[in-house]
Scaffold this motif. Structure first.
Motif, short mmCIF file in Angstrom:
data_model
loop_
_atom_site.label_atom_id
_atom_site.label_comp_id
_atom_site.label_asym_id
_atom_site.label_seq_id
_atom_site.Cartn_x
_atom_site.Cartn_y
_atom_site.Cartn_z
N GLN A 21 92.42 42.17 91.56
CA GLN A 21 93.43 42.94 90.84
C GLN A 21 93.25 42.78 89.33
N TYR A 22 92.93 41.58 88.91
CA TYR A 22 92.79 41.26 87.49
C TYR A 22 91.64 42.05 86.86
N ILE A 23 90.47 42.01 87.49
CA ILE A 23 89.30 42.69 86.95
C ILE A 23 89.52 44.20 86.93
N LYS A 24 90.17 44.72 87.96
CA LYS A 24 90.46 46.15 88.02
C LYS A 24 91.32 46.56 86.83
N GLU A 50 82.73 34.58 92.14
CA GLU A 50 83.55 35.73 92.53
C GLU A 50 83.84 36.62 91.33
N ILE A 51 84.15 36.01 90.20
CA ILE A 51 84.36 36.77 88.98
C ILE A 51 83.09 37.53 88.60
N TYR A 52 81.97 36.83 88.64
CA TYR A 52 80.70 37.42 88.25
C TYR A 52 80.38 38.65 89.10
N LEU A 55 82.36 41.74 87.97
CA LEU A 55 82.19 42.29 86.62
C LEU A 55 81.45 43.62 86.63
N ASN A 56 80.37 43.70 87.42
CA ASN A 56 79.68 44.99 87.59
C ASN A 56 79.40 45.72 86.28
N ASN A 57 78.66 45.06 85.41
CA ASN A 57 78.24 45.65 84.14
C ASN A 57 79.38 45.95 83.16
N ILE A 58 80.54 45.36 83.39
CA ILE A 58 81.63 45.48 82.41
C ILE A 58 81.27 44.60 81.21
#
Length: 257
Positions: A21-24, A50-52, A55-58
């Protein structure tokens, strides 16, 4: 126009559900901003991978909250700098007051950690700061000099090139009592001037950021000061919406100041 470094230090908080939810939310926030600044998320070690993956190129970098002084071996429960680099970490926080006080981390230990981080081409975020008693007795600069000198004495005059210093007055951390921005500006200028006395080149690529009860209400007052190069954000960074507000404020300040 300077870039600001904004670091979300989650401390001992987080979950798999929270990460998604945070990354979104942060991704959505960044999609409408010009992305002039540097954003770092530093979760507990168990969630780094999990964070990495999320990220998906963010345009967000991964930070670790700590590292061991050993590279490998029989050191149960520890995490080495090689492991952190292997999973995509770029920044490593060391010397946070909570680790100095609760885990008895000495300056000698921090010198070893700092050296390892630099040798592996990652970027250390070295936390320095004074307790309330030091401030009341006008000992702040004396304490900061001691914390900086331990690095100079062992690692040499150029030790702070391409590094981050996080000034965090211990009396302001997690208390809701943030330091006065003008006071913080004075301290940041002092830190930069002191380092420049040893190595003028360091000032070209060193970042000095502030940490201590930062939130979306007071963030602008700090980062609009000329020598405050970013923020180390604790509790407020756990709320993705609050963190996004701080990012948006930094984008505005970077544009106009």
């Amino acid at each position: 126009m300077k870039k600001h470094l904004l670091v979300a230090n989650w401390k001992l908080n987080g979950s798999i559900k929270m990460i998604s939810q945070y990354i979104k939310c942060v991704k959505s926030c960044l999609s409408v901003l010009s992305k002039k600044n540097i954003i770092v998320i530093a979760p507990p070690t168990i969630y780094l991978s999990e964070i990495y993956k999320n990220l998906n190129n963010i345009d967000i970098f991964l930070g670790a909250q700590n590292v061991d002084i050993n590279l490998k071996g029989a050191f149960t429960g520890e995490t080495s700098i090689l492991m952190l680099r292997d999973i995509g970490v770029k920044y490593v926080i060391i010397g946070h007051s909570e680790r100095r006080l609760l885990h008895n981390e000495t300056n000698d230990i921090l010198v070893k950690k700092f050296d390892l981080i630099k040798k592996l081409n990652l970027i250390p975020i070295l936390c320095i700061g004074e307790i309330e008693k030091n401030k009341n007795y006008n000992q702040t600069t004396k304490i900061l000099i001691e914390q900086l000198n331990c690095m100079f004495q062992v690692l040499g005059k150029s030790v702070f090139r391409n590094t981050v210093i996080a000034y965090e007055p211990i009396w302001a951390i997690g208390t809701g009592l943030s330091a006065d921005p003008k006071y913080v500006q004075f301290i940041h200028k002092f830190i930069k001037d002191y380092i420049a006395q040893h190595d003028p080149t360091s000032i070209k690529n060193i970042i000095v950021q502030y940490g201590g009860s930062i939130n979306a209400i007071n963030a602008e007052e700090f980062i609009k000061e000329p020598d405050i190069d970013g923020l180390l954000i604790g509790s407020a960074s756990l709320d993705s919406k609050e963190f996004c507000k701080i990012i948006a404020i930094a984008e505005k300040v970077t544009k106009y100041y």
